[in-house]
Design a protein around this motif. Structure first.
Motif, short mmCIF file in Angstrom:
data_model
loop_
_atom_site.label_atom_id
_atom_site.label_comp_id
_atom_site.label_asym_id
_atom_site.label_seq_id
_atom_site.Cartn_x
_atom_site.Cartn_y
_atom_site.Cartn_z
N PRO A 1 47.33 78.26 51.60
CA PRO A 1 47.73 79.26 50.60
C PRO A 1 49.24 79.43 50.49
CG PRO A 1 45.84 80.05 51.82
CD PRO A 1 46.25 78.77 52.48
N LEU A 2 49.97 79.19 51.59
CA LEU A 2 51.43 79.27 51.52
C LEU A 2 51.99 78.14 50.67
CD1 LEU A 2 52.42 80.23 55.19
CD2 LEU A 2 51.93 81.73 53.25
N THR A 3 51.37 76.98 50.72
CA THR A 3 51.79 75.86 49.88
C THR A 3 51.64 76.22 48.41
OG1 THR A 3 50.86 74.41 51.59
CG2 THR A 3 51.58 73.37 49.54
N TYR A 4 50.46 76.75 48.06
CA TYR A 4 50.22 77.17 46.67
C TYR A 4 51.21 78.26 46.27
CZ TYR A 4 45.74 74.66 46.51
OH TYR A 4 44.78 73.68 46.50
N ARG A 5 51.43 79.21 47.16
CA ARG A 5 52.37 80.31 46.86
C ARG A 5 53.75 79.78 46.54
NH1 ARG A 5 54.74 83.55 51.79
NH2 ARG A 5 55.89 81.57 51.80
N ASP A 6 54.26 78.87 47.37
CA ASP A 6 55.63 78.41 47.24
C ASP A 6 55.82 77.48 46.05
OD1 ASP A 6 56.03 79.90 49.49
OD2 ASP A 6 56.34 78.20 50.85
N PHE A 7 54.89 76.56 45.85
CA PHE A 7 55.05 75.59 44.76
C PHE A 7 54.73 76.18 43.40
CE2 PHE A 7 55.25 72.36 48.04
CZ PHE A 7 56.01 71.35 47.46
N LEU A 8 53.72 77.07 43.34
CA LEU A 8 53.26 77.58 42.05
C LEU A 8 53.75 78.98 41.74
CD1 LEU A 8 49.58 76.26 42.14
CD2 LEU A 8 51.61 75.17 41.19
N ASN A 9 54.47 79.60 42.69
CA ASN A 9 55.02 80.93 42.47
C ASN A 9 53.92 81.93 42.13
OD1 ASN A 9 57.07 82.85 42.34
ND2 ASN A 9 57.52 82.46 40.19
#
Length: 511
Positions: free
Chosen positions: A431-439
């Motif tokens: 979820p942190l990957t999604y948060r950071d890349f997709l804002n």
């Protein structure tokens, strides 16, 4: 403060499919357009990445309604990329296959409604008539949503009563078998289906698009963003990467400038934000919106977060399968998006193969999607890691990812015998990957959660109080390639250039 250019007619914040479609259309209208993307790669969920000389799709597992004569293909033809895309139709008799751990049966979803109904009737012959009645209701609801047929939304066709229909209650009013109800919810991870919240129209529109036609994009979804970017550039527009918007300046009640990386200003006539509404609010001066609107957006619930695990397969180890498999622990798991991390996790997951060519014989990659509670990553919530802004999260984070990968691999092996010996490397997006890349807040998979209990509260209009600021993307309509594409049309309707866009599309199709 430096300027990118003296002035742009339209600045689009974010390069997901909805933002790129808006930009492509406006550029073709002769407008001066700039797309501002904070990452090194455009496309949002259309992005791909490479490992072990293999291509992995980050978000597009398959696409609905993309075949000749189908709505999404019509839209792509209209914008100019339809004939450029390479894709393969999934198995006609079982594009999605639903598997419950407590039963050794694989339930198949066929393409075409006749095929879909007859296929499920083989498993549930006593429900055949009930399935036909449910189909009538699905068709009735789908017919009301004109934009999904590339037509104007008729006045008063979609009422609060329609938006407030519960998916579970409508389905169970026709279907008596609890197992069949769960089967119909079996691919609900595609829309974070929740028995207590999901509206029937969400279920109906998404299922209808895939039954109408299900396709896997060859070499991934990035070809869509690549060709839309070409359209934008060929018509004088600009797509700028590594351009993170840090604020929006308001003058006399309207957007005046968009500030990039805190020191570059872009003068604009209109701004279209293709990002989460909460992130849009964070870019604006505090005084620019009504406090009640800000409070409402902050109170909105988002759909659950996901984890994606990507497996690099050994050569010729696993025959390619031209469908998606869903592994569910039981009936309840199909209707509750549970990411709680325990010995049973995951209770709901999707398995799909990467597609590199037509008539592929062996799979080279596998992607697994599962719900995952963002709370288990709380220790690292203050970190940030993208290609543009790289930061290691630490060894303990890597160890947690390895544990998640092993649990996923074990679950896949319960369906694909010997799977542990078929792959040589695995990678994990949290979820942190999604948060950071997709804002997106908390790594939410599909943005703002639609809730039939309070349908109007969870509705986000593309039009804001600030007259030259619009929103687009999954939060203003539905998610996915199809939903976000339709959201772009609904946003363009609020521009002077696009107010007749549905008439333009249908004139194009008639000619």
């Amino acid at each position: 403060m430096s300027q990118i250019d003296a002035h742009y007619d339209h600045a689009i914040i974010g390069s997901g499919i909805s933002g790129l479609l808006c930009a492509a259309y406006l550029a073709k209208k002769g407008k001066k357009v700039i797309v501002l993307e904070k990452n090194h790669q455009i496309g949002g969920c259309l992005q791909v990445f490479s490992r072990d000389k293999k291509i992995f799709d980050t978000g597009v597992h398959y696409v609905g309604s993309l075949g000749k004569g189908q709505p999404l293909r019509h839209l792509f033809d209209f914008i100019g990329i339809g004939d450029l895309l390479k894709y393969q139709r999934l198995d006609m008799d079982g594009f999605d296959r639903i598997y419950f751990e407590d039963e050794q049966v694989e339930y198949k979803f066929g393409q075409g409604w006749d095929n879909f109904i007859s296929g499920l009737s083989k498993y549930f012959p006593e429900e055949s008539e009930n399935l036909l009645l449910l189909l009538e209701e699905i068709n009735r609801i789908v017919s009301l949503f004109g934009p999904y047929h590339l037509k104007e939304l008729e006045e008063n066709s979609v009422t609060i009563e329609i938006l407030s229909l519960s998916a579970y209650e409508v389905i169970s009013s026709f279907i008596t078998s609890e197992r069949l109800i769960a089967v119909l919810w079996g691919n609900s991870i595609l829309y974070a289906g929740n028995k207590a919240k999901t509206p029937f129209y969400v279920f109906a529109l998404i299922l209808n698009s895939y039954v109408e036609g299900s396709y896997r994009l060859i070499h991934g979804g990035s070809q869509i963003s690549k060709y839309l970017s070409m359209i934008i550039h060929d018509n004088g527009g600009l797509v700028r990467k590594y351009a993170e918007v840090t604020s929006i300046e308001i003058k006399e009640g309207k957007v005046d400038k968009v500030i990039v990386d805190q020191n570059i200003s872009v003068n604009v006539s209109t701004c279209i934000a293709a990002i989460h509404p909460a992130c849009v609010i964070g870019l604006l001066p505090e005084y620019s919106l009504r406090p009640s609107y800000v409070s409402r957006v902050k109170e909105l619930q988002n759909t659950p977060a996901f984890i994606s695990v990507y497996f690099s397969l050994k050569e010729n180890a696993l025959p390619y399968f031209n469908y998606n498999t869903y592994i569910l622990k039981n009936n309840d798991a199909a209707m509750h998006p549970d990411g709680h991390f325990d010995d049973n996790w995951p209770t709901n997951m999707m398995i799909s193969t990467g597609c590199e060519e037509h008539d592929q014989q062996y799979a080279n990659t596998i992607n697994v999607l599962a719900y995952c509670d963002v709370k288990i990553f709380k220790k690292w919530e203050s970190t940030f890691n993208t290609t543009a802004r790289h930061q290691e999260r630490g060894q303990d984070y890597d160890q947690l990812k390895e544990e998640l990968i092993n649990k996923i691999a074990k679950k896949v092996a319960s369906k694909i015998s010997g799977f542990e010996d078929m792959y040589f490397a695995a990678y994990c997006s949290t979820p942190l990957t999604y948060r950071d890349f997709l804002n997106v807040p908390d790594g939410t998979g599909y943005g703002v959660e639609k809730d039939y209990n309070n349908a109007l509260f969870t509705f986000i209009s593309p039009k804001m109080k600030i007259p030259n600021l619009l929103m687009t993307g999954q939060n203003t309509d539905l998610h996915g390639v199809y939903g976000a594409s339709i959201s772009a049309l609904l946003t363009l309707k609020h521009t002077s250039e696009g107010k007749l866009i549905f008439e333009e599309i249908n004139e194009f199709l008639n000619n």
